[in-house]
Design an enzyme around this catalytic site. Structure first.
Site, PDB file in Angstrom:
ATOM      1  N   GLU A  39       0.637  -1.209   0.095  1.00  0.00           N
ATOM      2  CA  GLU A  39       0.098  -0.117  -0.053  1.00  0.00           C
ATOM      3  C   GLU A  39       0.944   1.471   0.010  1.00  0.00           C
ATOM      4  O   GLU A  39       1.015   2.063   0.789  1.00  0.00           O
ATOM      5  CB  GLU A  39      -0.968   0.047   1.233  1.00  0.00           C
ATOM      6  CG  GLU A  39      -1.987  -1.149   1.255  1.00  0.00           C
ATOM      7  CD  GLU A  39      -2.998  -1.076   2.482  1.00  0.00           C
ATOM      8  OE1 GLU A  39      -2.850  -0.120   3.276  1.00  0.00           O
ATOM      9  OE2 GLU A  39      -3.946  -1.966   2.330  1.00  0.00           O
ATOM     10  N   GLU A  59      -5.244  -8.743   0.625  1.00  0.00           N
ATOM     11  CA  GLU A  59      -5.915  -8.291   1.942  1.00  0.00           C
ATOM     12  C   GLU A  59      -7.276  -7.895   1.643  1.00  0.00           C
ATOM     13  O   GLU A  59      -7.709  -7.399   0.547  1.00  0.00           O
ATOM     14  CB  GLU A  59      -5.234  -7.070   2.705  1.00  0.00           C
ATOM     15  CG  GLU A  59      -4.018  -7.240   3.245  1.00  0.00           C
ATOM     16  CD  GLU A  59      -3.324  -6.025   3.869  1.00  0.00           C
ATOM     17  OE1 GLU A  59      -4.098  -5.242   4.382  1.00  0.00           O
ATOM     18  OE2 GLU A  59      -2.161  -5.795   3.962  1.00  0.00           O
TER      19      GLU A  59
END
Length: 467
Positions: free
Chosen positions: A166, A364
């Site tokens: 991320e 995720e």
């Protein structure tokens, strides 16, 4: 109906070094930005619980890997801590860290679990931040060296590498919205940090290719589909701008090897472009990946601005759009996030249609819930809501795969309740409950469900594997 997944599908979960390892004494690892921020502003952290209070993976790795095996994981993603491996970021390698990561990797492999290893998961060594963090090209070079060392030390056994987790988040948190250290609000500095992160990623990819290591290298991006309020041109344009800034600023460089022309034009029009140097374009072109990890939690819903921008305020993404709360949306009230299962399908479809259908997996997806002890029945957390959350997303994932998307797996966040940045232990995400006082681990109902799903390589309509 049975939702069956492709052969050799990756069933597993994801975690990170800083959120799980603990053991932050000087001999074990160097100080990170999180350690320093907690020292300076402990009240920014839920119940003033800081990064020293993790799920103690550094001590309990063997026990935890046995639990992964019990939950029928065939793959597991975690990260290496740069500040543990090289405490000052650029100097000597810490032999204790090498021994620890070797033990973890070898034990995962011994249990039939593929290690997926991330190089950077938000935990900048403090020394590197003090030299400018991702605003500094010297730190980009230091990261490149760190990546090479990881490949040399562990690349014979780790076949799935990810440069960043991320990468937009430290940019948003550290340089725009004040939820990560160094708590700067300055778009141009944010753009520089983002640009240098892409350069650091590409340097690591280049080093991986040059070393001819086995396996593959990728990146993990949190993709948040941008949905306009309506099809009015102003709303559509607002959604396009949000998509450029928050998704395509990383997606295009790593999949196409270049930035979207309209993102460059947009930043240029507001005088927010970072400084480029000769050779950068060639480096970015070399950073194209083998495998994309997709973190998906929530959609982004936007509309055009309906009020004038305060031109005295710092330039921000919200100059270009407003956030929109869709009436009737389904919410996770504890996290304040919308639950929108079709978003996972829309991401896969966009990748298939617009990005040559890259090899990818869900790295995720998860649901944090506060005060889960409410759901304790006979000593076990009955988290049926988590089972429903996962099955809802897996059904849309299955649809994407059935239409040809190359999605190779599903990793849940997370395996065990762990420390979560400023939220600490406010929301629990794990398949396994962690008792903070005793460090005892207890499998939740969702963990049992996941173990059955993984071994069956699918589930039936009700999300119940017992039929």
């Amino acid at each position: 109906m049975k939702y069956q997944f492709p052969e050799a599908f990756w069933w597993g979960s994801a975690s990170s070094a800083l959120q799980t390892e603990g053991e932050s004494q000087p001999d074990a690892r160097g100080e990170t930005t999180w350690d320093r921020w907690y020292q300076q502003q402990p009240t920014r952290f839920h119940q003033q619980v800081g990064p020293q209070d993790t799920s103690t993976f550094y001590q309990h790795w063997r026990e935890d890997i046995a639990l992964l095996k019990q939950l029928n994981h065939n793959s597991f993603r975690t990260s290496i801590s740069w500040s543990r491996l090289i405490p000052d970021g650029t100097g000597e390698v810490n032999p204790q860290a090498v021994a620890f990561y070797n033990n973890v990797i070898d034990e995962l492999l011994a249990q039939g679990i593929k290690p997926f290893i991330t190089l950077f998961h938000f935990d900048m060594p403090l020394v590197m931040q003090q030299q400018g963090g991702w605003e500094s090209r010297a730190v980009v070079e230091a990261f490149s060296r760190y990546a090479r060392l990881c490949f040399e030390l562990f690349g014979d056994r780790v076949l799935h590498w990810f440069t960043f987790n991320e990468p937009i988040v430290p940019v948003e948190g550290g340089y725009l919205y004040d939820f990560h250290y160094p708590n700067v609000v300055d778009f141009k500095r944010a753009a520089t940090a983002a640009y240098h992160t892409v350069l650091a990623h590409a340097q690591a990819v280049r080093a991986f290719r040059a070393g001819q290591y086995p396996g593959e290298i990728g990146i993990v991006l949190n993709l948040t589909p941008s949905y306009p309020r309506s099809q009015h041109p102003a709303d559509v344009k607002a959604a396009h701008h949000a998509d450029l800034l928050f998704n395509r600023s990383f997606l295009d460089p790593v999949l196409r090897g270049e930035y979207p022309a309209d993102l460059v034009a947009l930043l240029q029009s507001y005088d927010q472009l970072p400084a480029c140097q000769p050779g950068d374009a060639e480096l970015i072109a070399d950073g194209k990946i083998d495998l994309l990890g997709i973190n998906y939690y929530q959609p982004r819903r936007v509309k055009c601005r309906d009020s004038a921008v305060n031109l005295q305020s710092p330039f921000m993404p919200e100059w270009l759009f407003d956030n929109y709360e869709m009436p009737g949306r389904k919410m996770n009230p504890y996290r304040g996030w919308e639950i929108y299962e079709p978003g996972i399908y829309d991401i896969l479809t966009n990748l298939r249609v617009n990005y040559d259908n890259p090899r990818c997996f869900i790295s995720e997806n998860g649901m944090g819930v506060e005060n889960e002890q409410r759901f304790n029945q006979n000593g076990q957390i009955n988290d049926q809501y988590r089972i429903e959350f996962v099955t809802g997303h897996l059904k849309w994932l299955h649809k994407g795969i059935s239409e040809g998307s190359q999605c190779l797996g599903y990793h849940m966040w997370t395996f065990i309740d762990n420390w979560s940045w400023c939220n600490a232990y406010k929301n629990r995400y794990g398949f396994v409950q962690l008792d903070l006082a005793t460090q005892q681990r207890t499998v939740k109902k969702s963990g049992e469900w996941f173990a059955r799903t993984a071994v069956d390589n699918g589930f039936n309509e009700e999300g119940d594997n017992n039929d």
